[in-house]
Design a protein around this motif. Structure first.
Motif, PDB file in Angstrom:
ATOM      1  N   PHE A  40      18.810   2.426 -19.621  1.00  0.00           N
ATOM      2  CA  PHE A  40      18.997   1.330 -18.674  1.00  0.00           C
ATOM      3  C   PHE A  40      20.478   1.302 -18.338  1.00  0.00           C
ATOM      4  CE2 PHE A  40      15.073  -0.005 -20.680  1.00  0.00           C
ATOM      5  CZ  PHE A  40      14.362  -0.639 -19.675  1.00  0.00           C
ATOM      6  N   PRO A  41      20.833   1.166 -17.072  1.00  0.00           N
ATOM      7  CA  PRO A  41      22.260   1.174 -16.734  1.00  0.00           C
ATOM      8  C   PRO A  41      23.015  -0.056 -17.211  1.00  0.00           C
ATOM      9  CG  PRO A  41      20.935   0.722 -14.797  1.00  0.00           C
ATOM     10  CD  PRO A  41      19.974   1.100 -15.880  1.00  0.00           C
ATOM     11  N   MET A  42      22.282  -1.119 -17.553  1.00  0.00           N
ATOM     12  CA  MET A  42      22.932  -2.333 -18.047  1.00  0.00           C
ATOM     13  C   MET A  42      22.077  -2.966 -19.124  1.00  0.00           C
ATOM     14  SD  MET A  42      23.516  -6.066 -16.462  1.00  0.00           S
ATOM     15  CE  MET A  42      22.229  -6.634 -17.571  1.00  0.00           C
ATOM     16  N   VAL A  43      22.685  -3.272 -20.261  1.00  0.00           N
ATOM     17  CA  VAL A  43      21.992  -3.955 -21.356  1.00  0.00           C
ATOM     18  C   VAL A  43      22.872  -5.113 -21.824  1.00  0.00           C
ATOM     19  CG1 VAL A  43      21.019  -3.770 -23.671  1.00  0.00           C
ATOM     20  CG2 VAL A  43      20.853  -1.827 -22.093  1.00  0.00           C
ATOM     21  N   TRP A  44      22.334  -6.317 -21.740  1.00  0.00           N
ATOM     22  CA  TRP A  44      23.024  -7.505 -22.239  1.00  0.00           C
ATOM     23  C   TRP A  44      22.355  -7.938 -23.537  1.00  0.00           C
ATOM     24  CZ3 TRP A  44      21.262 -12.438 -23.346  1.00  0.00           C
ATOM     25  CH2 TRP A  44      22.240 -13.430 -23.556  1.00  0.00           C
ATOM     26  N   LEU A  45      23.171  -8.231 -24.543  1.00  0.00           N
ATOM     27  CA  LEU A  45      22.696  -8.739 -25.828  1.00  0.00           C
ATOM     28  C   LEU A  45      23.433 -10.039 -26.119  1.00  0.00           C
ATOM     29  CD1 LEU A  45      22.896  -5.367 -27.774  1.00  0.00           C
ATOM     30  CD2 LEU A  45      20.784  -6.502 -27.064  1.00  0.00           C
ATOM     31  N   GLY A  46      22.697 -11.060 -26.528  1.00  0.00           N
ATOM     32  CA  GLY A  46      23.389 -12.304 -26.804  1.00  0.00           C
ATOM     33  C   GLY A  46      22.468 -13.422 -27.224  1.00  0.00           C
ATOM     34  N   MET A  47      22.985 -14.632 -27.038  1.00  0.00           N
ATOM     35  CA  MET A  47      22.240 -15.828 -27.421  1.00  0.00           C
ATOM     36  C   MET A  47      22.247 -16.799 -26.242  1.00  0.00           C
ATOM     37  SD  MET A  47      24.987 -17.629 -29.986  1.00  0.00           S
ATOM     38  CE  MET A  47      24.048 -19.180 -29.949  1.00  0.00           C
ATOM     39  N   GLU A  48      21.982 -18.051 -26.532  1.00  0.00           N
ATOM     40  CA  GLU A  48      21.754 -19.016 -25.458  1.00  0.00           C
ATOM     41  C   GLU A  48      22.998 -19.341 -24.629  1.00  0.00           C
ATOM     42  OE1 GLU A  48      18.660 -19.691 -28.647  1.00  0.00           O
ATOM     43  OE2 GLU A  48      20.833 -19.333 -28.603  1.00  0.00           O
ATOM     44  N   ASP A  49      24.196 -19.107 -25.156  1.00  0.00           N
ATOM     45  CA  ASP A  49      25.384 -19.498 -24.395  1.00  0.00           C
ATOM     46  C   ASP A  49      26.484 -18.439 -24.377  1.00  0.00           C
ATOM     47  OD1 ASP A  49      26.236 -19.687 -27.012  1.00  0.00           O
ATOM     48  OD2 ASP A  49      27.023 -21.728 -26.845  1.00  0.00           O
ATOM     49  N   ALA A  59      17.764  -6.156 -20.232  1.00  0.00           N
ATOM     50  CA  ALA A  59      18.126  -4.819 -19.764  1.00  0.00           C
ATOM     51  C   ALA A  59      17.698  -4.681 -18.323  1.00  0.00           C
ATOM     52  CB  ALA A  59      17.468  -3.747 -20.631  1.00  0.00           C
ATOM     53  N   SER A  60      18.660  -4.380 -17.455  1.00  0.00           N
ATOM     54  CA  SER A  60      18.403  -4.270 -16.020  1.00  0.00           C
ATOM     55  C   SER A  60      18.156  -2.819 -15.653  1.00  0.00           C
ATOM     56  CB  SER A  60      19.612  -4.803 -15.239  1.00  0.00           C
ATOM     57  OG  SER A  60      19.427  -4.650 -13.860  1.00  0.00           O
ATOM     58  N   SER A  61      17.109  -2.586 -14.882  1.00  0.00           N
ATOM     59  CA  SER A  61      16.724  -1.216 -14.548  1.00  0.00           C
ATOM     60  C   SER A  61      17.589  -0.671 -13.423  1.00  0.00           C
ATOM     61  CB  SER A  61      15.254  -1.165 -14.126  1.00  0.00           C
ATOM     62  OG  SER A  61      15.112  -1.672 -12.816  1.00  0.00           O
ATOM     63  N   ASN A  62      17.360   0.593 -13.083  1.00  0.00           N
ATOM     64  CA  ASN A  62      18.125   1.218 -11.999  1.00  0.00           C
ATOM     65  C   ASN A  62      17.371   1.169 -10.677  1.00  0.00           C
ATOM     66  OD1 ASN A  62      16.123   2.985 -12.647  1.00  0.00           O
ATOM     67  ND2 ASN A  62      17.449   4.739 -13.059  1.00  0.00           N
ATOM     68  N   ALA A  63      16.389   0.284 -10.583  1.00  0.00           N
ATOM     69  CA  ALA A  63      15.629   0.116  -9.344  1.00  0.00           C
ATOM     70  C   ALA A  63      15.367  -1.378  -9.149  1.00  0.00           C
ATOM     71  CB  ALA A  63      14.308   0.874  -9.412  1.00  0.00           C
ATOM     72  N   PRO A  64      15.247  -1.835  -7.893  1.00  0.00           N
ATOM     73  CA  PRO A  64      15.046  -3.257  -7.644  1.00  0.00           C
ATOM     74  C   PRO A  64      13.595  -3.721  -7.763  1.00  0.00           C
ATOM     75  CG  PRO A  64      15.257  -2.106  -5.568  1.00  0.00           C
ATOM     76  CD  PRO A  64      15.435  -1.066  -6.644  1.00  0.00           C
ATOM     77  N   SER A  65      12.727  -2.875  -8.254  1.00  0.00           N
ATOM     78  CA  SER A  65      11.317  -3.253  -8.354  1.00  0.00           C
ATOM     79  C   SER A  65      11.115  -4.252  -9.488  1.00  0.00           C
ATOM     80  CB  SER A  65      10.459  -2.010  -8.595  1.00  0.00           C
ATOM     81  OG  SER A  65      10.912  -1.298  -9.720  1.00  0.00           O
ATOM     82  N   CYS A  98      27.856   9.226  -3.261  1.00  0.00           N
ATOM     83  CA  CYS A  98      27.016   8.716  -4.344  1.00  0.00           C
ATOM     84  C   CYS A  98      26.102   9.828  -4.872  1.00  0.00           C
ATOM     85  CB  CYS A  98      26.178   7.538  -3.873  1.00  0.00           C
ATOM     86  SG  CYS A  98      27.088   5.973  -3.845  1.00  0.00           S
ATOM     87  N   ASP A  99      25.844   9.770  -6.170  1.00  0.00           N
ATOM     88  CA  ASP A  99      25.102  10.857  -6.794  1.00  0.00           C
ATOM     89  C   ASP A  99      24.091  10.332  -7.815  1.00  0.00           C
ATOM     90  OD1 ASP A  99      24.366  13.470  -7.265  1.00  0.00           O
ATOM     91  OD2 ASP A  99      25.953  13.837  -8.731  1.00  0.00           O
ATOM     92  N   GLY A 100      23.426   9.247  -7.458  1.00  0.00           N
ATOM     93  CA  GLY A 100      22.361   8.759  -8.324  1.00  0.00           C
ATOM     94  C   GLY A 100      22.749   7.636  -9.257  1.00  0.00           C
ATOM     95  N   GLY A 101      23.992   7.162  -9.177  1.00  0.00           N
ATOM     96  CA  GLY A 101      24.402   6.047 -10.017  1.00  0.00           C
ATOM     97  C   GLY A 101      24.174   4.712  -9.324  1.00  0.00           C
TER      98      GLY A 101
END
Length: 807
Positions: free
Chosen positions: A299-308, A274-280, A526-529
């Motif tokens: 979280f603005p982005m969530v990836w779910l998966g396996m090794e490939d 899960a990638s946050s909305n800040a680069p910290s 832009c408005d916070g996205g």
């Protein structure tokens, strides 16, 4: 008593004639102390903020000061003059504080003056500003050609259904608002259609209509109508697999809850990133998905998966969502099913309308290069260490063609600029001699205010809140601004890059700070996205600029530490992730520890892997020798780097991922790549440990992946110990019969290697510092004891790997 005290004083100063503040401390009528603080009040009768891309000048008039200084001059007017003193525009100024003055950005470049005049025509106050003009960079166009190695989008439709297919993936709609099925590498990522539930009722069934269809993009409309609500999804899918939806929801009845559910087979939902909305650093999640339920904040982005492979849910903005940001996601996993639930809205009144945005992208997003995983990336120190007849290095990173931080394109003047460009030109010539590709350092989206355009347009271009870097010039401090990719700064960056490619024989570009953050700059909308899609377009354009410059295989190398922003990165080629630990000063590297004392299998299987995303993940370990004061200095520097590099490779190699050799032990990579090339690994079939090519009969936390030769009856096994335990083990491993029947096993990293001596000779000949290309070899920690009837017995030390050829 005896302590200092601070007190804020709100004292409006309304007259510019005042020049001092007097403080008195009294006890009754007796003055105990008096202090006088002189000051000068700048007499600014109006402020000026040019907004050139909005064709206006924004001003704020201080009316009381104007009236007090120039009584009798009302009414007032603004007069705009060009550098020749010609009046470009004039207008009356009323009683309002904020006054907008039109400014046509088709005006000529030059210095302009905005005067505040009285009724007598007298100039009461003026401000001068520079307009650099809108150059040819603003007219650059970018077509929709299919960028290799992608292929055109394939669309089939009929009977309220359609399928959109692209590299290794496809999306299917069957009378549904959202995908009814998603496939990656011929495996279904969904266990059921993506569904919208309103008040607990399934609201997924929809009528579906196709819109425009082209090689690069298709558009569609899906509409659901029921007693509870009307839902319209205006969506699109493009040839890199990104799909995005604008959903308009109208409640016909009061709605308590509205949620989106993505069901996946549990066996595919092994990891979450899960990638946050800040680069910290440290603001993301990379973890195993365990059985049970897990609540997550937004979280603005969530990836779910396996090794490939995997599936990514993302949104550029949650502005239209009507929910709490604290508990947005629920991830539930059982024996067969994993459900990712998104709480999108609650307590919606009858008649209320919402507009929501989100998207889905299946991974991997693109095929890996033909020479993968032998497309080794390292730093330019080691160009001359490449073996021309048997290449080990594919790509190197060189310095920016300028001698200052903001001179990344080599087109800004300054002391040392010519020398810096000559250094890069020499390195490029050396790279051509040793047959390696070369990319220079740059910073993702950042532009220097040494460019007149950046100085003039920064308020409209920059990301807000600001991300700035400063550096020294002969004229004083200069600043680099992180610019939003939604702005014309995008074009300006492309233009500078285009010009650099005309002057230097480059193979692509390296981008530091390769993560796009939230932007709240209202000056460009832009408005916070998070502008994922604009950042994706930024990288697409970088590819087009390279193709137009004659680069057949564009390179975009992102230093993306701590975050794989999948929807933004589809047109990138390399990730340089892993600098989470500053090894030279990190306390976790004390007392013989290494990266595997911190990272678990989940990091290498997902965030640091190439296979899940389809991007060359050239993992980065900042492998500098630990400072003495932090517990270092106890080992030979070369052997220290050997040990740390070995541990990093141990985690990456079973996942068919080749880390970057930058700052690492060069010798290990040289041996490894030569072994891989000799076997034919790039053309071999990779069978990851998750497909059970071998069974570990004895041993703990042992991972075995295998390369099966394309033609010959042999295989190359990668055997790793990935755990926090420090225990040497005796292993027993039996290989699956589908790989073939073998009678011989060779530990390739230990076999005689007379060609290795060339490295030491070449390092001395080329003058490469030992610290930049360590070669001294330590203990690989492996020893084959026997191999018979398909059973391998061997000894393997902790945090070690073995490359075993089976014949």
């Amino acid at each position: 008593a005896g302590q200092s005290r601070e007190q804020d004083l709100t004292i409006p100063i309304r007259q510019s004639i005042y020049d001092s503040l007097i403080f008195e401390l009294k006890e009754k009528d007796q003055v105990l102390m008096r202090q006088m603080l002189p000051f000068k009040l700048n007499e600014e009768l109006f402020s000026l903020s040019p907004r050139f891309f909005q064709n206006k000048l924004q001003t704020n008039v201080i009316h009381f000061m104007v009236k007090e200084k120039f009584p009798g001059e009302a009414p007032y007017s603004f007069v705009l003059k060009n550098s020749l003193g010609e009046v470009v525009h004039s207008q009356a100024v009323g009683d309002e504080d904020a006054v907008t003055v039109p400014f046509d950005n088709r005006n000529s470049a030059g210095n302009y003056t905005l005067q505040l005049q009285g009724k007598s025509g007298k100039a009461l106050y003026e401000r001068t500003f520079h307009f650099p003009g809108i150059g040819e960079w603003a007219n650059m166009t970018f077509d929709n050609r299919i960028i290799p190695p992608f292929t055109p989008l394939q669309v089939e439709s009929g009977n309220q259904a359609f399928t959109a297919a692209m590299y290794a993936r496809s999306y299917q709609w069957k009378n549904t608002l959202f995908p009814a099925a998603v496939f990656s590498k011929n495996e279904a990522l969904l266990a059921a259609p993506v569904r919208l539930t309103v008040n607990g009722k399934d609201s997924t069934v929809a009528s579906v209509k196709l819109g425009k269809v082209a090689d690069h993009r298709m558009e569609f409309n899906a509409r659901h109508d029921s007693e509870e609500c009307t839902v319209v999804n205006e969506g699109w899918i493009e040839y890199d697999g990104v799909s995005y939806y604008t959903v308009k929801f109208t409640a016909k009845k009061p709605v308590k809850t509205m949620q989106l559910t993505i069901d996946m087979p549990a066996k595919l939902c092994k990891y979450i990133h899960a990638s946050s909305n800040a680069p910290s650093w440290g603001a993301k999640i990379t973890d195993k998905v365990s059985d049970g339920e897990r609540q997550l904040q937004f979280f603005p982005m969530v990836w779910l998966g396996m090794e490939d492979k995997g599936l990514c849910f993302f949104t550029e903005t949650r502005k239209g969502w009507k929910n709490s940001p604290v508990q947005v996601y629920s991830l539930k996993k059982g024996a067969d099913l994993a459900s990712f639930e998104v709480s999108m809205a609650a307590d919606i009144a009858a008649g209320e309308e919402l507009e929501l945005e989100f998207g889905i992208i299946a991974t991997p997003v693109r095929p890996l290069p033909e020479n993968y995983p032998c497309n080794l990336y390292t730093w330019s120190w080691n160009i001359a260490m490449n073996r021309v007849e048997n290449p080990v290095i594919d790509l190197v990173l060189g310095p920016a063609p300028g001698n200052k931080l903001g001179h990344s394109f080599g087109d800004l003047p300054g002391a040392g600029s010519e020398a810096a460009i000559k250094t890069v030109q020499k390195q490029i010539a050396l790279a051509r001699k040793y047959k390696v590709r070369y990319v220079p350092y740059n910073i993702d989206r950042y532009l220097s205010d040494e460019y007149p355009e950046m100085a003039a347009f920064k308020d409209e271009w920059k990301i807000a809140p600001d991300y700035t870097l400063d550096y020294d010039t002969e004229q004083g401090k200069a600043f680099l601004y992180d610019c939003c990719p939604r702005t014309q700064a995008n074009n300006f960056f492309m233009y500078r890059f285009k010009k650099m490619l005309e002057n230097l024989d480059l193979d692509g570009i390296y981008l530091d700070f390769g993560i796009v953050p939230t932007c709240s700059n209202h000056e460009h909308g832009c408005d916070g996205g998070i502008p994922y899609l604009a950042q994706r377009e930024f990288y697409r354009r970088l590819c087009l600029v390279q193709l137009d410059a004659g680069i057949k295989d564009p390179v975009i190398l992102l230093h993306n530490t701590d975050s794989v922003q999948v929807p933004a990165m589809t047109f990138a080629t390399h990730l340089f992730n892993g600098e989470h630990i500053r090894q030279q000063s990190s306390s976790i590297m004390h007392d013989g520890k290494d990266i595997l004392d911190t990272y678990g299998i989940e990091m290498f299987a997902s965030e640091l892997g190439s296979l899940p995303f389809g991007l060359t993940n050239a993992d980065y370990q900042s492998n500098d020798v630990l400072h003495d004061r932090f517990g270092g200095g106890k080992e030979d520097p070369e052997l220290y780097k050997f040990r740390i590099t070995k541990a990093f490779l141990t985690g990456a190699l079973p996942h068919n991922t080749m880390p970057s050799a930058s700052r690492c032990h060069h010798g290990i990579f040289d041996k490894l790549i030569r072994i891989y090339n000799a076997f034919g690994v790039p053309k071999a079939e990779f069978v990851g440990y998750w497909k059970n090519p071998a069974k570990v009969l004895k041993g703990k936390d042992i991972y075995v992946s295998v390369y099966k030769h394309k033609q010959l009856p042999k295989a190359l096994a990668v055997i790793s110990h990935i755990s926090k335990e420090h225990v040497k083990q005796n292993l027993e491993i039996v290989f699956d019969e589908s790989l073939g029947k073998f009678s011989k096993a060779t530990d390739c990293m230990l076999k005689p290697d007379p060609d290795y001596l060339w490295l030491e000779e070449q390092r001395a000949k080329a003058g490469v510092p030992t610290s930049r290309a360590p070669l001294k070899l330590g203990d690989f920690g492996s020893n084959i004891q026997s191999f018979a009837n398909g059973l391998l017995k061997m000894e393997l030390d902790y945090h070690s790997f073995a490359i075993v050829e089976l014949e």
